[in-house]
Scaffold this motif. Structure first.
Motif, PDB file in Angstrom:
ATOM      1  N   TYR A 404      12.918  16.864  15.448  1.00  0.00           N
ATOM      2  CA  TYR A 404      14.198  17.378  15.932  1.00  0.00           C
ATOM      3  C   TYR A 404      15.400  17.092  15.044  1.00  0.00           C
ATOM      4  O   TYR A 404      16.520  17.390  15.411  1.00  0.00           O
ATOM      5  CB  TYR A 404      14.462  16.810  17.330  1.00  0.00           C
ATOM      6  N   ASN A 405      15.211  16.456  13.891  1.00  0.00           N
ATOM      7  CA  ASN A 405      16.329  16.156  12.998  1.00  0.00           C
ATOM      8  C   ASN A 405      17.382  15.282  13.684  1.00  0.00           C
ATOM      9  O   ASN A 405      18.578  15.424  13.459  1.00  0.00           O
ATOM     10  CB  ASN A 405      16.978  17.458  12.497  1.00  0.00           C
ATOM     11  N   THR A 406      16.950  14.366  14.532  1.00  0.00           N
ATOM     12  CA  THR A 406      17.839  13.420  15.190  1.00  0.00           C
ATOM     13  C   THR A 406      18.023  12.188  14.306  1.00  0.00           C
ATOM     14  O   THR A 406      17.374  12.035  13.266  1.00  0.00           O
ATOM     15  CB  THR A 406      17.260  12.986  16.539  1.00  0.00           C
ATOM     16  N   ASP A 407      18.918  11.292  14.736  1.00  0.00           N
ATOM     17  CA  ASP A 407      19.117  10.040  13.995  1.00  0.00           C
ATOM     18  C   ASP A 407      17.816   9.252  13.924  1.00  0.00           C
ATOM     19  O   ASP A 407      17.490   8.662  12.891  1.00  0.00           O
ATOM     20  CB  ASP A 407      20.205   9.200  14.660  1.00  0.00           C
ATOM     21  N   LEU A 408      17.069   9.235  15.042  1.00  0.00           N
ATOM     22  CA  LEU A 408      15.813   8.503  15.067  1.00  0.00           C
ATOM     23  C   LEU A 408      14.792   9.142  14.129  1.00  0.00           C
ATOM     24  O   LEU A 408      14.077   8.442  13.396  1.00  0.00           O
ATOM     25  CB  LEU A 408      15.266   8.452  16.496  1.00  0.00           C
ATOM     26  N   ASP A 409      14.721  10.474  14.134  1.00  0.00           N
ATOM     27  CA  ASP A 409      13.798  11.177  13.238  1.00  0.00           C
ATOM     28  C   ASP A 409      14.106  10.865  11.768  1.00  0.00           C
ATOM     29  O   ASP A 409      13.228  10.521  10.973  1.00  0.00           O
ATOM     30  CB  ASP A 409      13.878  12.683  13.456  1.00  0.00           C
ATOM     31  N   ASN A 410      15.386  11.007  11.407  1.00  0.00           N
ATOM     32  CA  ASN A 410      15.772  10.805  10.011  1.00  0.00           C
ATOM     33  C   ASN A 410      15.613   9.355   9.585  1.00  0.00           C
ATOM     34  O   ASN A 410      15.222   9.070   8.447  1.00  0.00           O
ATOM     35  CB  ASN A 410      17.221  11.258   9.795  1.00  0.00           C
ATOM     36  N   ALA A 411      15.908   8.423  10.507  1.00  0.00           N
ATOM     37  CA  ALA A 411      15.743   7.006  10.188  1.00  0.00           C
ATOM     38  C   ALA A 411      14.275   6.675   9.971  1.00  0.00           C
ATOM     39  O   ALA A 411      13.929   5.889   9.079  1.00  0.00           O
ATOM     40  CB  ALA A 411      16.331   6.143  11.304  1.00  0.00           C
ATOM     41  N   TYR A 412      13.406   7.279  10.771  1.00  0.00           N
ATOM     42  CA  TYR A 412      11.971   7.022  10.608  1.00  0.00           C
ATOM     43  C   TYR A 412      11.487   7.495   9.241  1.00  0.00           C
ATOM     44  O   TYR A 412      10.708   6.821   8.571  1.00  0.00           O
ATOM     45  CB  TYR A 412      11.192   7.727  11.715  1.00  0.00           C
ATOM     46  N   LEU A 413      11.954   8.663   8.830  1.00  0.00           N
ATOM     47  CA  LEU A 413      11.506   9.211   7.548  1.00  0.00           C
ATOM     48  C   LEU A 413      11.910   8.323   6.377  1.00  0.00           C
ATOM     49  O   LEU A 413      11.269   8.337   5.319  1.00  0.00           O
ATOM     50  CB  LEU A 413      12.063  10.623   7.358  1.00  0.00           C
ATOM     51  N   SER A 414      12.974   7.541   6.538  1.00  0.00           N
ATOM     52  CA  SER A 414      13.439   6.676   5.452  1.00  0.00           C
ATOM     53  C   SER A 414      12.737   5.321   5.427  1.00  0.00           C
ATOM     54  O   SER A 414      12.940   4.540   4.498  1.00  0.00           O
ATOM     55  CB  SER A 414      14.952   6.458   5.580  1.00  0.00           C
ATOM     56  N   LEU A 415      11.908   5.016   6.427  1.00  0.00           N
ATOM     57  CA  LEU A 415      11.214   3.733   6.477  1.00  0.00           C
ATOM     58  C   LEU A 415      10.069   3.706   5.477  1.00  0.00           C
ATOM     59  O   LEU A 415       9.494   4.742   5.137  1.00  0.00           O
ATOM     60  CB  LEU A 415      10.667   3.490   7.891  1.00  0.00           C
ATOM     61  N   PRO A 416       9.696   2.505   5.014  1.00  0.00           N
ATOM     62  CA  PRO A 416       8.545   2.400   4.100  1.00  0.00           C
ATOM     63  C   PRO A 416       7.234   2.581   4.854  1.00  0.00           C
ATOM     64  O   PRO A 416       7.124   2.235   6.033  1.00  0.00           O
ATOM     65  CB  PRO A 416       8.667   0.974   3.544  1.00  0.00           C
ATOM     66  N   TYR A 417       6.241   3.118   4.162  1.00  0.00           N
ATOM     67  CA  TYR A 417       4.923   3.279   4.763  1.00  0.00           C
ATOM     68  C   TYR A 417       4.263   1.919   4.936  1.00  0.00           C
ATOM     69  O   TYR A 417       4.663   0.923   4.309  1.00  0.00           O
ATOM     70  CB  TYR A 417       4.045   4.195   3.906  1.00  0.00           C
ATOM     71  N   LEU A 418       3.272   1.875   5.788  1.00  0.00           N
ATOM     72  CA  LEU A 418       2.561   0.633   6.045  1.00  0.00           C
ATOM     73  C   LEU A 418       1.971   0.096   4.747  1.00  0.00           C
ATOM     74  O   LEU A 418       1.299   0.818   4.002  1.00  0.00           O
ATOM     75  CB  LEU A 418       1.440   0.863   7.057  1.00  0.00           C
ATOM     76  N   SER A 419       2.234  -1.185   4.474  1.00  0.00           N
ATOM     77  CA  SER A 419       1.641  -1.821   3.310  1.00  0.00           C
ATOM     78  C   SER A 419       0.246  -2.304   3.656  1.00  0.00           C
ATOM     79  O   SER A 419      -0.096  -2.483   4.827  1.00  0.00           O
ATOM     80  CB  SER A 419       2.506  -2.998   2.849  1.00  0.00           C
ATOM     81  N   LYS A 420      -0.566  -2.507   2.643  1.00  0.00           N
ATOM     82  CA  LYS A 420      -1.928  -2.964   2.878  1.00  0.00           C
ATOM     83  C   LYS A 420      -1.918  -4.458   3.156  1.00  0.00           C
ATOM     84  O   LYS A 420      -1.761  -5.269   2.241  1.00  0.00           O
ATOM     85  CB  LYS A 420      -2.806  -2.638   1.668  1.00  0.00           C
ATOM     86  N   ARG A 421      -2.039  -4.800   4.415  1.00  0.00           N
ATOM     87  CA  ARG A 421      -2.051  -6.205   4.810  1.00  0.00           C
ATOM     88  C   ARG A 421      -3.449  -6.552   5.274  1.00  0.00           C
ATOM     89  O   ARG A 421      -4.041  -5.830   6.057  1.00  0.00           O
ATOM     90  CB  ARG A 421      -1.045  -6.464   5.940  1.00  0.00           C
ATOM     91  N   SER A 422      -3.971  -7.656   4.810  1.00  0.00           N
ATOM     92  CA  SER A 422      -5.307  -8.096   5.231  1.00  0.00           C
ATOM     93  C   SER A 422      -5.166  -9.434   5.931  1.00  0.00           C
ATOM     94  O   SER A 422      -4.976 -10.463   5.289  1.00  0.00           O
ATOM     95  CB  SER A 422      -6.240  -8.213   4.023  1.00  0.00           C
ATOM     96  N   HIS A 423      -5.192  -9.388   7.257  1.00  0.00           N
ATOM     97  CA  HIS A 423      -5.092 -10.603   8.053  1.00  0.00           C
ATOM     98  C   HIS A 423      -6.414 -10.840   8.753  1.00  0.00           C
ATOM     99  O   HIS A 423      -7.003  -9.912   9.314  1.00  0.00           O
ATOM    100  CB  HIS A 423      -3.977 -10.478   9.106  1.00  0.00           C
ATOM    101  N   SER A 424      -6.866 -12.043   8.755  1.00  0.00           N
ATOM    102  CA  SER A 424      -8.051 -12.385   9.532  1.00  0.00           C
ATOM    103  C   SER A 424      -7.680 -12.499  10.985  1.00  0.00           C
ATOM    104  O   SER A 424      -6.492 -12.485  11.350  1.00  0.00           O
ATOM    105  CB  SER A 424      -8.647 -13.710   9.035  1.00  0.00           C
ATOM    106  N   PHE A 425      -8.697 -12.624  11.834  1.00  0.00           N
ATOM    107  CA  PHE A 425      -8.426 -12.734  13.261  1.00  0.00           C
ATOM    108  C   PHE A 425      -7.577 -13.973  13.561  1.00  0.00           C
ATOM    109  O   PHE A 425      -6.728 -13.966  14.432  1.00  0.00           O
ATOM    110  CB  PHE A 425      -9.748 -12.801  14.027  1.00  0.00           C
ATOM    111  N   GLU A 426      -7.792 -15.058  12.774  1.00  0.00           N
ATOM    112  CA  GLU A 426      -7.032 -16.279  13.028  1.00  0.00           C
ATOM    113  C   GLU A 426      -5.570 -16.116  12.644  1.00  0.00           C
ATOM    114  O   GLU A 426      -4.689 -16.772  13.192  1.00  0.00           O
ATOM    115  CB  GLU A 426      -7.648 -17.446  12.237  1.00  0.00           C
ATOM    116  N   ASP A 427      -5.287 -15.238  11.667  1.00  0.00           N
ATOM    117  CA  ASP A 427      -3.906 -15.038  11.226  1.00  0.00           C
ATOM    118  C   ASP A 427      -3.126 -14.103  12.144  1.00  0.00           C
ATOM    119  O   ASP A 427      -1.920 -13.942  11.988  1.00  0.00           O
ATOM    120  CB  ASP A 427      -3.895 -14.463   9.806  1.00  0.00           C
ATOM    121  N   LYS A 428      -3.813 -13.504  13.088  1.00  0.00           N
ATOM    122  CA  LYS A 428      -3.159 -12.545  13.973  1.00  0.00           C
ATOM    123  C   LYS A 428      -2.135 -13.249  14.852  1.00  0.00           C
ATOM    124  O   LYS A 428      -2.395 -14.315  15.422  1.00  0.00           O
ATOM    125  CB  LYS A 428      -4.203 -11.850  14.848  1.00  0.00           C
ATOM    126  N   ILE A 429      -0.959 -12.636  14.966  1.00  0.00           N
ATOM    127  CA  ILE A 429       0.122 -13.250  15.739  1.00  0.00           C
ATOM    128  C   ILE A 429      -0.158 -13.105  17.226  1.00  0.00           C
ATOM    129  O   ILE A 429      -0.477 -12.018  17.708  1.00  0.00           O
ATOM    130  CB  ILE A 429       1.468 -12.602  15.377  1.00  0.00           C
TER     131      ILE A 429
END
Length: 564
Positions: A404-429
């Protein structure tokens, strides 16, 4: 399944003696359980063993689906006058030989005295008629808007009224009546009703759809409260049959003009067909519009709600609904049509509603100019559709994220993509590692965003909701107390927590961007129970939004905000 003879022996008078008494009554005689009853054709008395209990009840036998019974019983009743009921559009629904051009939703009920159906309402937006053939039936009716609020979702009992526990029952609109042979009870759509046989009773009932309750019928389709009804098929088949009627009248007029004979007069059936077709034209256009919006903002062509697997988020099983598509492959049947499998047809696939709108417009255009020897050429009207220019190219059937070209839409498009994070089950928050004020990084669809922890609840039941006409960026967890009934006539009534199920269409009370709380329609994807929920404020550049999330959405804890 039991034999008819066993049913009649158990639940119907053993011996019926003919009588010339024409008074319609039903009385018990001493302790023998004798009774007298009358029908439109006369009266009858019978002796019944009082020890025989009415432990069997012929409930809602849908005889049009029986090839033998349907051929004998369908097309046997005259429709009610047009000033009471319009043409029943349900007769166009199913093309079975035994009930072609007659409603498949016709039923017989048969049982001894005191057999009953408890207080309930029938979804689907259809009106109901009940007509006793033999015996008398007591009916209690409650206004469709009072069942959830005044009767506390039917927890309050009408036969044992407790005004201390359920005080609002005093405000409910309730009617009680007794119907006998020769009388017909008409119930508007959504009416709560409870029926009890005062004497051994055989009654006839049917559902009805015309222009009066067409809007509730469409509302039922949107709410998804009666998946056993083929809403799309009823509308599509009704339109095509009405077009045939109107086209026939146009052809007859054109033939008379060509042969230079007197023009035929329009009968009431043609006039009614034109009026109904005109109304259905706008209904079909709305279905076309909704489908266009759904394609643009959801990225899928199906008219059914998108059901997201919980494995997408958690890799575990939660409460979710079964697939809505492909019922025929699983051999599932419709509750209203136990002998007919749900086919993977118009209810599941996209119908060309745009083309149907054009067909209606062309038909009405030709009807309007039927008296001319040469009917003017019909020019198709242009239609504007929403195009999603925001989302990048996606695979067919995938979910759109922004639209819809809203503030939320445009702000989302400017966010960085998910980085490759490798967490074990113990590291899970886990939730007890968090405190209010912590700064965290969360997963937001396909990207990551900074957020602040506002509130932590160790056990907060929530529903993950996908909103109609909004892309997946707006999907979120909502507490169950914000969900409301969308049913026509009961809008705004809170849903008991235990009744909220995956796949349910609900209205959600939301105050997006800090504004006034308003209702938004959505579908429950899945439900989280017994799991910690964290309320966060997500920072999106120029705007921010608050949402509930689970710890599975938290990618990293950065720091804790210091308090002065």
């Amino acid at each position: 399944v039991i034999s008819c003879s066993k049913f009649l022996k158990t639940c119907w008078p053993i011996r019926i003696d003919k009588s010339n008494d024409l008074n319609r009554n039903a009385t018990n005689e001493n302790d023998t359980g004798n009774f007298e009853q009358n029908s439109k054709k006369g009266s009858a008395s019978a002796k019944i063993n009082s020890s025989t209990k009415a432990n069997l009840y012929l409930h809602q036998w849908q005889f049009p689906l029986s090839d033998t019974a349907g051929r004998k019983l369908c097309h046997q009743n005259e429709p009610l006058p047009s000033d009471i009921f319009g043409e029943d559009l349900l007769k166009y629904w199913i093309d079975l030989p035994q009930c072609k051009s007659d409603s498949p939703l016709q039923y017989l009920f048969m049982g001894r005295e005191d057999t009953m159906s408890k207080l309930h309402k029938d979804n689907g937006g259809l009106a109901i008629t009940i007509a006793p053939i033999v015996g008398e039936k007591e009916c209690i009716l409650v206004h469709r808007a009072d069942g959830s609020n005044c009767l506390y979702h039917l927890e309050a009992k009408l036969d044992d009224i407790d005004l201390d526990t359920y005080p609002l029952i005093s405000l409910a609109r309730i009617w009680k009546t007794v119907i006998s042979p020769g009388e017909i009870l008409l119930m508007p759509q959504g009416t709560y009703h409870q029926c009890r046989n005062l004497t051994p009773c055989l009654s006839y009932s049917r559902f009805h759809l015309d222009l009066v309750n067409l809007l509730p019928f469409i509302q039922s389709k949107l709410d998804g409260d009666a998946p056993e009804l083929g809403h799309n098929d009823v509308i599509w088949n009704s339109v095509t049959e009405l077009i045939k009627k109107v086209d026939f009248a146009v052809d007859e007029t054109q033939r008379c003009l060509k042969d230079n004979v007197d023009l035929p007069k329009l009968d009431n059936q043609v006039i009614s067909a034109v009026n109904t077709l005109t109304t259905l034209r706008h209904v079909v256009r709305e279905l076309s519009r909704q489908l266009g919006v759904r394609r643009a903002v959801k990225g899928n062509s199906s008219t059914n709600p998108i059901i997201i697997s919980t494995a997408t988020f958690f890799g575990q099983k939660e409460e979710r609904m079964p697939s809505l598509k492909g019922n025929s492959s699983n051999g599932q049947t419709s509750p209203l049509h136990p002998n007919i499998e749900r086919s993977h047809s118009s209810e599941d696939d996209d119908q060309d509603w745009d083309l149907l709108v054009d067909d209606i417009d062309l038909c009405l255009h030709e009807f309007q100019h039927r008296h001319l020897k040469k009917i003017p050429t019909y020019f198709k009207k242009g239609t504007k559709f929403l195009k999603n220019l925001m989302s990048p190219k996606r695979k067919k059937g995938s979910t759109s994220i922004v639209a819809y070209n809203t503030d939320l839409d445009n702000a989302y498009l400017s966010l960085p993509y998910l980085s490759k994070r490798s967490h074990s089950f113990e590291d899970k928050i886990v939730w007890n590692d968090l405190q209010v004020g912590d700064k965290i990084i969360i997963r937001l669809q396909e990207k990551e965003a900074p957020a602040d922890v506002l509130l932590i609840e160790s056990n907060l039941p929530c529903a993950y909701v996908s909103f109609d006409d909004y892309p997946s960026l707006y999907d979120e967890f909502l507490t169950l107390d914000t969900l409301r009934l969308p049913n026509y006539g009961e809008k705004g009534s809170r849903i008991p927590d235990e009744q909220i199920k995956p796949g349910m269409v609900v209205n959600c009370l939301l105050g997006w961007n800090g504004g006034k709380r308003e209702e938004y329609r959505g579908a429950v994807q899945f439900i989280i129970r017994g799991k910690a929920m964290v309320k966060v404020r997500i920072h999106l550049g120029r705007c921010s939004t608050e949402r509930w999330i689970t710890t599975d959405f938290i990618l990293e804890k950065i720091s804790r905000m210091t308090n002065k």
